[in-house]
Design an enzyme around this catalytic site. Structure first.
Site, short mmCIF file in Angstrom:
data_model
loop_
_atom_site.label_atom_id
_atom_site.label_comp_id
_atom_site.label_asym_id
_atom_site.label_seq_id
_atom_site.Cartn_x
_atom_site.Cartn_y
_atom_site.Cartn_z
N HIS A 32 21.87 -0.94 -13.82
CA HIS A 32 21.78 -0.18 -14.89
C HIS A 32 23.00 -0.35 -15.80
O HIS A 32 24.41 -0.49 -15.10
CB HIS A 32 22.15 1.49 -14.50
CG HIS A 32 22.11 2.07 -15.88
ND1 HIS A 32 20.68 2.50 -16.50
CD2 HIS A 32 23.08 2.93 -16.72
CE1 HIS A 32 21.19 3.17 -17.65
NE2 HIS A 32 22.28 3.39 -17.54
N ASP A 34 25.61 -0.59 -18.92
CA ASP A 34 25.78 0.59 -19.96
C ASP A 34 26.60 -0.28 -21.02
O ASP A 34 27.89 -0.58 -20.87
CB ASP A 34 26.79 1.63 -19.57
CG ASP A 34 25.81 2.71 -18.86
OD1 ASP A 34 24.80 3.18 -19.33
OD2 ASP A 34 26.21 2.83 -17.51
N MET A 36 28.42 -0.16 -24.87
CA MET A 36 29.12 0.87 -25.61
C MET A 36 29.94 0.17 -26.84
O MET A 36 30.49 -0.77 -26.56
CB MET A 36 30.03 1.83 -25.08
CG MET A 36 29.39 2.52 -23.85
SD MET A 36 30.64 3.41 -23.14
CE MET A 36 29.47 4.12 -21.55
N HIS A 65 21.24 -0.28 -21.02
CA HIS A 65 21.23 1.08 -21.88
C HIS A 65 22.21 0.91 -22.98
O HIS A 65 23.38 0.85 -22.81
CB HIS A 65 21.85 2.12 -21.03
CG HIS A 65 21.89 3.21 -21.71
ND1 HIS A 65 22.61 4.46 -20.97
CD2 HIS A 65 21.49 3.95 -22.69
CE1 HIS A 65 22.74 5.49 -21.74
NE2 HIS A 65 22.15 5.22 -22.82
N MET A 67 24.24 1.93 -26.07
CA MET A 67 24.81 3.15 -26.75
C MET A 67 25.60 2.38 -27.97
O MET A 67 26.78 2.65 -28.01
CB MET A 67 25.84 3.87 -25.73
CG MET A 67 25.00 4.63 -24.65
SD MET A 67 25.97 5.07 -23.43
CE MET A 67 25.71 3.50 -22.41
N MET A 136 19.48 11.66 -21.03
CA MET A 136 20.88 11.42 -20.65
C MET A 136 20.98 13.20 -20.44
O MET A 136 20.72 14.06 -20.66
CB MET A 136 21.85 11.63 -22.04
CG MET A 136 21.60 10.16 -22.62
SD MET A 136 22.16 8.81 -21.47
CE MET A 136 23.78 9.22 -20.69
N GLY A 141 28.93 8.01 -22.93
CA GLY A 141 30.15 7.33 -23.28
C GLY A 141 31.24 7.38 -22.07
O GLY A 141 31.89 6.55 -22.18
N PHE A 142 30.85 8.17 -21.07
CA PHE A 142 31.74 8.06 -19.92
C PHE A 142 31.03 8.43 -18.72
O PHE A 142 30.06 9.29 -18.97
CB PHE A 142 32.83 9.38 -20.26
CG PHE A 142 33.64 9.10 -21.26
CD1 PHE A 142 34.64 8.06 -21.58
CD2 PHE A 142 33.34 9.75 -22.43
CE1 PHE A 142 35.44 7.94 -22.59
CE2 PHE A 142 34.03 9.50 -23.79
CZ PHE A 142 34.92 8.53 -23.75
N GLY A 143 31.62 7.68 -17.76
CA GLY A 143 30.90 7.96 -16.12
C GLY A 143 31.61 9.29 -15.67
O GLY A 143 32.40 9.88 -16.32
N ASP A 174 20.05 9.99 -16.56
CA ASP A 174 21.31 9.12 -16.53
C ASP A 174 22.47 10.19 -16.48
O ASP A 174 22.48 10.66 -17.73
CB ASP A 174 21.32 8.12 -17.56
CG ASP A 174 22.46 7.15 -17.84
OD1 ASP A 174 23.24 7.21 -16.87
OD2 ASP A 174 22.54 6.31 -18.58
N GLY A 176 25.63 12.13 -14.12
CA GLY A 176 26.04 13.28 -13.17
C GLY A 176 25.15 13.29 -12.21
O GLY A 176 25.12 14.66 -11.43
N GLY A 196 26.15 6.16 -11.03
CA GLY A 196 27.51 5.47 -11.12
C GLY A 196 28.49 5.85 -9.99
O GLY A 196 28.54 5.09 -8.85
C1 DX5 Z 1 27.08 7.42 -19.61
C2 DX5 Z 1 26.49 6.32 -19.04
C3 DX5 Z 1 25.89 6.25 -17.59
C4 DX5 Z 1 27.12 6.50 -16.60
C5 DX5 Z 1 26.59 7.26 -15.53
O1 DX5 Z 1 27.36 7.22 -20.90
O2 DX5 Z 1 25.14 5.96 -19.74
O3 DX5 Z 1 25.06 5.47 -17.21
O4 DX5 Z 1 27.66 5.38 -16.16
O5 DX5 Z 1 27.65 7.43 -14.68
P1 DX5 Z 1 27.76 8.46 -13.42
O6 DX5 Z 1 26.59 8.40 -12.69
O7 DX5 Z 1 29.02 8.52 -12.67
O8 DX5 Z 1 27.56 10.19 -14.38
ZN ZN Z 2 23.40 4.66 -18.94
#
Ligand code: DX5
Ligand code: ZN
Length: 215
Positions: A32, A34, A36, A65, A67, A136, A141-143, A174, A176, A196
């Site tokens: 996957h 990401d 951005m 993905h 964004m 989502m 935007g963030f992991g 996707d 958490g 992630g």
């Molecule tokens: C968030 C990303 C996710 C993120 C998931 O914007 O699209 O793919 O990397 O990370 P985790 O699994 O740590 O929430």
């Molecule tokens: Zn993603």
């Protein structure tokens, strides 16, 4: 068994080749990726040249993905970089149907990503044209964010829309996803788990992937 899609956003970029090798040897199904742009989401990650390099390390499915705003400008380039699945955000596309047709015409699987505030019924008129919905379960935007529990209801609604219309669309969750909540996400009707931090920050990522696979 669920499809497991580790998100490389949480990987160690200084050791990217080894991280790819680890995923290769694991039961992970997708990479996957990401992307951005700092405009659609308030963060910038990695892009085409990095994906192009990673492509050399594996034949597993590249689940990209996007964004980003104006994804139509880059669809061809992501195909050339090695994307197998290309997901665009419904919130970023004024002409979503056209974006989907473009992705399909480039011989990629088409995905549509939806933010936590976007109701699943907005997908009704494109569901027959796509291969995957990237739902989502955090704000993109963030992991390492916390799973939004309301997502479970949305998964059930979307599962019903897909099954009632006898469609073959995968539901990807996707954000958490953890070893604790994965089972409830699958039970609600998800097909693909993105993970992630749960994978890359665990002591034994391969074992964690195997555990997710057996949820
Ligand atoms: C968030 C990303 C996710 C993120 C998931 O914007 O699209 O793919 O990397 O990370 P985790 O699994 O740590 O929430
Ligand atoms: Zn993603």
């Amino acid at each position: 068994m669920p499809i497991i899609a580790p998100s490389l956003l949480a990987s160690n970029f200084l050791r990217l080749e080894e991280e790819c090798k680890m995923l290769n040897e694991s039961e992970a199904d997708y990479f996957h990726l990401d992307v951005m742009d700092g405009r659609f989401v308030p963060n910038i990650s990695f892009g085409l040249p990095v994906i192009e390099q990673m492509r050399k390390t594996t034949s597993k499915t590249f689940d990209v993905h996007l964004m980003i705003l104006e994804p139509e400008k880059y669809a061809e380039a992501f195909k050339a970089a090695g994307a197998d699945i290309l997901s665009v955000h419904i919130e970023a596309c004024s002409h979503l149907h056209r974006n989907i047709q473009q992705i399909k015409s480039l011989d990629m699987q088409a995905g549509v990503a939806i933010n936590p505030h976007t109701p699943v019924f907005l997908l009704a008129d494109v569901l027959g044209d796509i291969d995957l919905v990237c739902m989502m379960s955090v704000n993109p935007g963030f992991g390492a964010q916390k799973f939004i529990p309301h997502t479970l209801k949305k998964i059930e609604q979307l599962r019903k829309m897909i099954d009632d219309n006898k469609l073959n669309v995968k539901i990807e969750i996707d954000g958490g996803v953890t070893l604790e909540n994965a089972k409830s996400i699958i039970d609600a009707g998800a097909d693909v788990l993105v993970a992630g931090n749960t994978v890359f920050k665990s002591k034994n990522p391969k074992e964690t992937i195997a555990q997710l696979k057996r949820m």
